[in-house]
Design a protein around this motif. Structure first.
Motif, PDB file in Angstrom:
ATOM      1  N   ALA A  50       0.812  -1.216   0.000  1.00 53.11           N
ATOM      2  CA  ALA A  50       0.000   0.000   0.000  1.00 53.11           C
ATOM      3  C   ALA A  50       0.847   1.267   0.000  1.00 53.11           C
ATOM      4  N   SER A  51       2.154   1.138   0.180  1.00 52.77           N
ATOM      5  CA  SER A  51       2.996   2.331   0.266  1.00 52.77           C
ATOM      6  C   SER A  51       3.205   2.992  -1.088  1.00 52.77           C
ATOM      7  N   GLY A  52       3.039   2.278  -2.179  1.00 52.00           N
ATOM      8  CA  GLY A  52       3.248   2.847  -3.498  1.00 52.00           C
ATOM      9  C   GLY A  52       4.724   3.034  -3.802  1.00 52.00           C
ATOM     10  N   ILE A  53       5.009   3.593  -4.952  1.00 48.14           N
ATOM     11  CA  ILE A  53       6.395   3.716  -5.404  1.00 48.14           C
ATOM     12  C   ILE A  53       7.199   4.726  -4.586  1.00 48.14           C
ATOM     13  N   HIS A  54       6.554   5.775  -4.105  1.00 44.26           N
ATOM     14  CA  HIS A  54       7.256   6.804  -3.332  1.00 44.26           C
ATOM     15  C   HIS A  54       6.791   6.839  -1.883  1.00 44.26           C
ATOM     16  N   GLY A  55       6.255   5.728  -1.423  1.00 43.48           N
ATOM     17  CA  GLY A  55       5.717   5.669  -0.069  1.00 43.48           C
ATOM     18  C   GLY A  55       6.777   5.864   0.995  1.00 43.48           C
ATOM     19  N   GLN A  56       6.366   6.459   2.065  1.00 40.87           N
ATOM     20  CA  GLN A  56       7.243   6.649   3.215  1.00 40.87           C
ATOM     21  C   GLN A  56       6.900   5.567   4.231  1.00 40.87           C
ATOM     22  N   CYS A  57       7.663   4.510   4.170  1.00 42.38           N
ATOM     23  CA  CYS A  57       7.352   3.328   4.982  1.00 42.38           C
ATOM     24  C   CYS A  57       8.596   2.785   5.654  1.00 42.38           C
ATOM     25  N   VAL A  58       8.355   1.839   6.498  1.00 42.05           N
ATOM     26  CA  VAL A  58       9.459   1.040   7.018  1.00 42.05           C
ATOM     27  C   VAL A  58       9.532  -0.222   6.180  1.00 42.05           C
ATOM     28  N   GLU A  59      10.712  -0.819   6.152  1.00 38.65           N
ATOM     29  CA  GLU A  59      10.911  -2.100   5.491  1.00 38.65           C
ATOM     30  C   GLU A  59      11.327  -3.104   6.559  1.00 38.65           C
ATOM     31  N   VAL A  60      10.895  -4.339   6.368  1.00 42.00           N
ATOM     32  CA  VAL A  60      11.157  -5.394   7.345  1.00 42.00           C
ATOM     33  C   VAL A  60      11.870  -6.547   6.647  1.00 42.00           C
ATOM     34  N   ALA A  61      12.901  -7.059   7.289  1.00 45.98           N
ATOM     35  CA  ALA A  61      13.587  -8.265   6.814  1.00 45.98           C
ATOM     36  C   ALA A  61      13.393  -9.346   7.873  1.00 45.98           C
ATOM     37  N   THR A  62      12.778 -10.452   7.460  1.00 45.64           N
ATOM     38  CA  THR A  62      12.495 -11.546   8.399  1.00 45.64           C
ATOM     39  C   THR A  62      13.294 -12.798   8.087  1.00 45.64           C
ATOM     40  N   ASN A  63      14.216 -12.726   7.130  1.00 44.64           N
ATOM     41  CA  ASN A  63      14.964 -13.916   6.727  1.00 44.64           C
ATOM     42  C   ASN A  63      16.305 -14.080   7.445  1.00 44.64           C
ATOM     43  N   LEU A  64      16.603 -13.228   8.396  1.00 42.03           N
ATOM     44  CA  LEU A  64      17.883 -13.304   9.111  1.00 42.03           C
ATOM     45  C   LEU A  64      17.743 -14.236  10.312  1.00 42.03           C
ATOM     46  N   PRO A  65      18.752 -15.047  10.588  1.00 38.69           N
ATOM     47  CA  PRO A  65      18.634 -16.019  11.692  1.00 38.69           C
ATOM     48  C   PRO A  65      18.493 -15.345  13.055  1.00 38.69           C
ATOM     49  N   GLY A  66      17.353 -15.590  13.698  1.00 37.41           N
ATOM     50  CA  GLY A  66      17.133 -15.107  15.053  1.00 37.41           C
ATOM     51  C   GLY A  66      16.943 -13.617  15.187  1.00 37.41           C
ATOM     52  N   THR A  67      16.695 -12.922  14.077  1.00 32.76           N
ATOM     53  CA  THR A  67      16.607 -11.458  14.120  1.00 32.76           C
ATOM     54  C   THR A  67      15.571 -10.959  13.119  1.00 32.76           C
ATOM     55  N   ILE A  68      14.824  -9.946  13.522  1.00 33.15           N
ATOM     56  CA  ILE A  68      13.949  -9.192  12.629  1.00 33.15           C
ATOM     57  C   ILE A  68      14.580  -7.812  12.497  1.00 33.15           C
ATOM     58  N   ALA A  69      14.801  -7.370  11.265  1.00 34.19           N
ATOM     59  CA  ALA A  69      15.437  -6.080  11.021  1.00 34.19           C
ATOM     60  C   ALA A  69      14.426  -5.108  10.430  1.00 34.19           C
ATOM     61  N   ILE A  70      14.488  -3.850  10.877  1.00 29.91           N
ATOM     62  CA  ILE A  70      13.577  -2.803  10.432  1.00 29.91           C
ATOM     63  C   ILE A  70      14.410  -1.607   9.990  1.00 29.91           C
ATOM     64  N   ARG A  71      14.029  -0.998   8.851  1.00 30.02           N
ATOM     65  CA  ARG A  71      14.715   0.211   8.390  1.00 30.02           C
ATOM     66  C   ARG A  71      13.729   1.147   7.721  1.00 30.02           C
ATOM     67  N   ASP A  72      14.134   2.381   7.528  1.00 28.91           N
ATOM     68  CA  ASP A  72      13.348   3.407   6.854  1.00 28.91           C
ATOM     69  C   ASP A  72      13.533   3.234   5.353  1.00 28.91           C
ATOM     70  N   SER A  73      12.445   3.076   4.602  1.00 30.53           N
ATOM     71  CA  SER A  73      12.555   2.849   3.160  1.00 30.53           C
ATOM     72  C   SER A  73      13.167   4.037   2.425  1.00 30.53           C
TER      73      SER A  73
END
Length: 62
Positions: A16-39
């Protein structure tokens, strides 16, 4: 504490963020860790959470 290698992170953001959306991004594929960053700043700081912490956060949103 050893630094986590984020080079293998697979980042996802809300469709729903669209091409220029201001969102966070989530990475769930890292062992034992969930990572969050500013898109808008993909090379900027990353927040790291244990899976249980992330689950508790998501449950608090419901």
């Amino acid at each position: 504490m050893e630094e986590l290698d984020l080079s293998q992170a697979v980042w996802h953001k809300a469709t729903a963020s669209g091409i220029h959306g201001q969102c966070v991004e989530v990475a769930t594929n890292l062992p034992g860790t969930i990572a969050i960053r500013d898109s808008k700043d993909p090379t900027g700081p990353v927040l790291l959470f244990a899976p249980a912490e992330w689950t508790a956060f998501l449950n608090s949103l419901k």
